[in-house]
Design an enzyme around this catalytic site. Structure first.
Site, short mmCIF file in Angstrom:
data_model
loop_
_atom_site.label_atom_id
_atom_site.label_comp_id
_atom_site.label_asym_id
_atom_site.label_seq_id
_atom_site.Cartn_x
_atom_site.Cartn_y
_atom_site.Cartn_z
N MET A 179 36.72 43.26 35.83
CA MET A 179 36.39 43.36 34.50
C MET A 179 35.57 41.88 34.12
SD MET A 179 40.63 44.06 33.53
CE MET A 179 40.32 44.23 31.78
N HIS A 180 35.48 42.09 32.62
CA HIS A 180 34.86 40.79 31.95
C HIS A 180 33.60 40.42 32.21
CE1 HIS A 180 39.13 40.24 31.39
NE2 HIS A 180 39.36 39.83 32.81
N ASP B 80 39.79 47.45 36.64
CA ASP B 80 40.47 47.28 38.16
C ASP B 80 42.13 47.32 38.04
OD1 ASP B 80 40.47 44.67 37.29
OD2 ASP B 80 39.25 44.28 38.77
#
Length: 490
Positions: free
Chosen positions: A79-80, A236
């Protein structure tokens, strides 16, 4: 029905073939992280594609008929990460990853009272999230910022390569700080604070929705009988939740992966940003979750293996059956800063209270316990937000160690359960979401529990006392200045 789950992780890509709930084949390919400056963490998206191709090539070689029969593909991803594309779809710079700390100073702008960040996004501003990364790019790389046509998370970029569509699921989008998490929609004020607008974002979908079909050149390359549907997928952690069946309110899991996660599924949107607890959308429609995150869980053991020159399995074996010795020491797992509960990107960790009698095994034990204590910090943060976890399943590479699992149970004071296929949870969850996108069948059963770990009374009492002492490390480490570099002329 046969589906394919692809998990784009930080340390590698994993592809899993699933027929109903039976795992048929698995392929993996490793990835490296580049750290051009202290606190930075980047990857080249071209490496993600190469690793994905390596996995699918391997599945084609080992399971050609099964792969050919795949009806749908689900995606999971780290992520991110800020993956920036120009108008022609080209990548403008290396992706800035989730554990990159360079944008700490940019976070203050997002906490301006008028933005109502914590109410809208459900989280406090942290450099790990995507939004402050874009503020950093705007300030330090204005020529790159001016050319941005799309901002994609890692798995959204992989989707674009697979099917040519710009789409992102709600769970992954929750980690950008641009999503109105309660409304499950992009927030114009939060985007505008970063000089962006919705045209530069992918369209939003639920994790179970179809987003497109595999492009013809890839259908031909991997020999699919028909173009598979590409599902929305999940970040995830949400994919891991689907993999272990944590889809109903009250379900919980502990992830001992590169990072560490303590997850609790919730029926509604319950922000608790003041303790750095994340409130995100689940990949399942009309469902949310709370989550505590630490940045270096199993990554701490990997780091120690590299430094000590000893394999991880051998380090763990060295500790088995040994009690605390006179060389006992502490470990603070803040190798790349920390999120829950400290929200401190500048924090760094290390071993403390070393003596001449401290052995490698003592240090390994301290590392396992230090990670467990950081999980307890997260447990207490979720508890202060009203979420009490009574038991949890275990996923992630670290969950394969019985020693670590038992230590975690003793420290957290709750039963923990190893489940079948836990090391493949994210790819499994992605494949399950693909099944829903293909025919609506929601096969989210919990996998069989293989072994349970109950807190041991005497060990739990010891860790209660030790945890209170360990917590003092944060304040002491925070006060220590970074060592000054030696001038090159010295």
């Amino acid at each position: 029905m046969i589906t394919l789950g692809i998990d784009l992780g930080t340390s590698g890509v994993k592809a899993l073939l699933l027929e109903d709930n039976l795992q048929i084949g698995i392929a993996t390919a490793s990835l490296d992280v580049r750290r051009p400056h202290p606190g930075w963490s980047e990857q080249d998206p071209a490496d993600w594609w190469s690793a994905t191709c390596e996995c699918l090539d391997a599945l084609k070689a080992e399971h050609p008929h099964t792969l050919a029969a795949v009806h749908a593909i689900g995606l999971s991803g780290q992520m991110h990460g800020a993956t920036l594309l120009g108008a022609d779809g080209s990548v403008l710079r290396p992706c800035i990853l989730w554990n990159d700390g360079r944008s700490e100073s940019q976070c203050a702008a997002l906490e301006a009272p008028g933005l109502k960040l914590r109410q809208r996004a459900g989280n406090t501003a942290m450099p790990g999230f995507t939004a402050p990364k874009l503020l950093w790019v705007r300030e330090h790389e204005p020529e790159v910022f001016s050319r941005i046509a799309k901002v994609l998370l890692p798995k959204a970029w992989l989707r674009y390569r697979l099917c040519g569509e710009f789409a992102e699921d709600m769970s992954d989008a929750s980690g950008t700080l641009w999503l109105d998490v309660g409304a499950r929609a992009w927030s114009a004020p939060l985007l505008g604070a970063c000089g962006l607008d919705e045209r530069q974002m992918p369209r939003l979908v639920e994790g179970v929705e179809p987003t497109g079909v595999l492009l013809p050149q890839w259908v031909s390359r991997w020999g699919f009988e028909q173009p598979p549907v590409i599902a929305g997928g999940a970040g995830d952690n949400a994919a891991g939740a689907v993999g272990v069946g944590a889809v109903a309110p009250g379900d919980a899991f502990v992830s001992l992966g590169t990072s560490g996660v303590l997850w609790a599924t919730t029926a509604g949107y319950i922000p608790a940003a003041d303790r750095a607890v994340h409130a995100f959308c689940h990949a399942i429609p009309r469902t949310w979750h709370q989550m505590g995150v630490m940045l270096s869980a199993a990554a701490s053991l990997s780091w120690w293996a590299g430094v000590s020159g000893y394999p991880e399995a051998a380090l763990l074996l060295e500790v088995e059956g040994r009690s605390h010795s006179d060389g006992a020491c502490w470990f603070a797992p803040y190798l790349t800063g920390e999120r829950t509960p400290h929200n401190d990107a500048a924090l760094r960790g290390g071993f403390l209270h070393l003596s001449a009698s401290t052995t490698r095994a003592d240090m390994t034990r301290a590392l396992l316990e230090g990670v467990a204590y950081a999980f307890r910090d997260m447990r207490d943060a979720l508890g202060s937000a009203g979420t009490v976890i009574a038991e949890a399943d275990l996923i992630g590479g670290g969950a394969r160690s019985d020693l670590w699992c038992q230590t975690m149970s003793d420290v957290l004071g709750i039963p923990l359960h190893q489940v079948a296929g836990s090391q493949h949870g994210c790819a499994l969850g992605a494949a399950r979401l693909a099944r829903v996108a293909a025919d609506g069948a929601q096969l989210f059963d919990k996998p069989p529990r293989q072994r349970s770990f109950e807190p041991r009374a005497l060990r739990a009492q010891y860790h209660d006392r030790a945890f209170n002492q360990w917590q003092q490390l944060y304040g002491r480490l925070r006060q220590l200045p970074f060592p000054s570099p030696i001038p090159e002329s010295a």
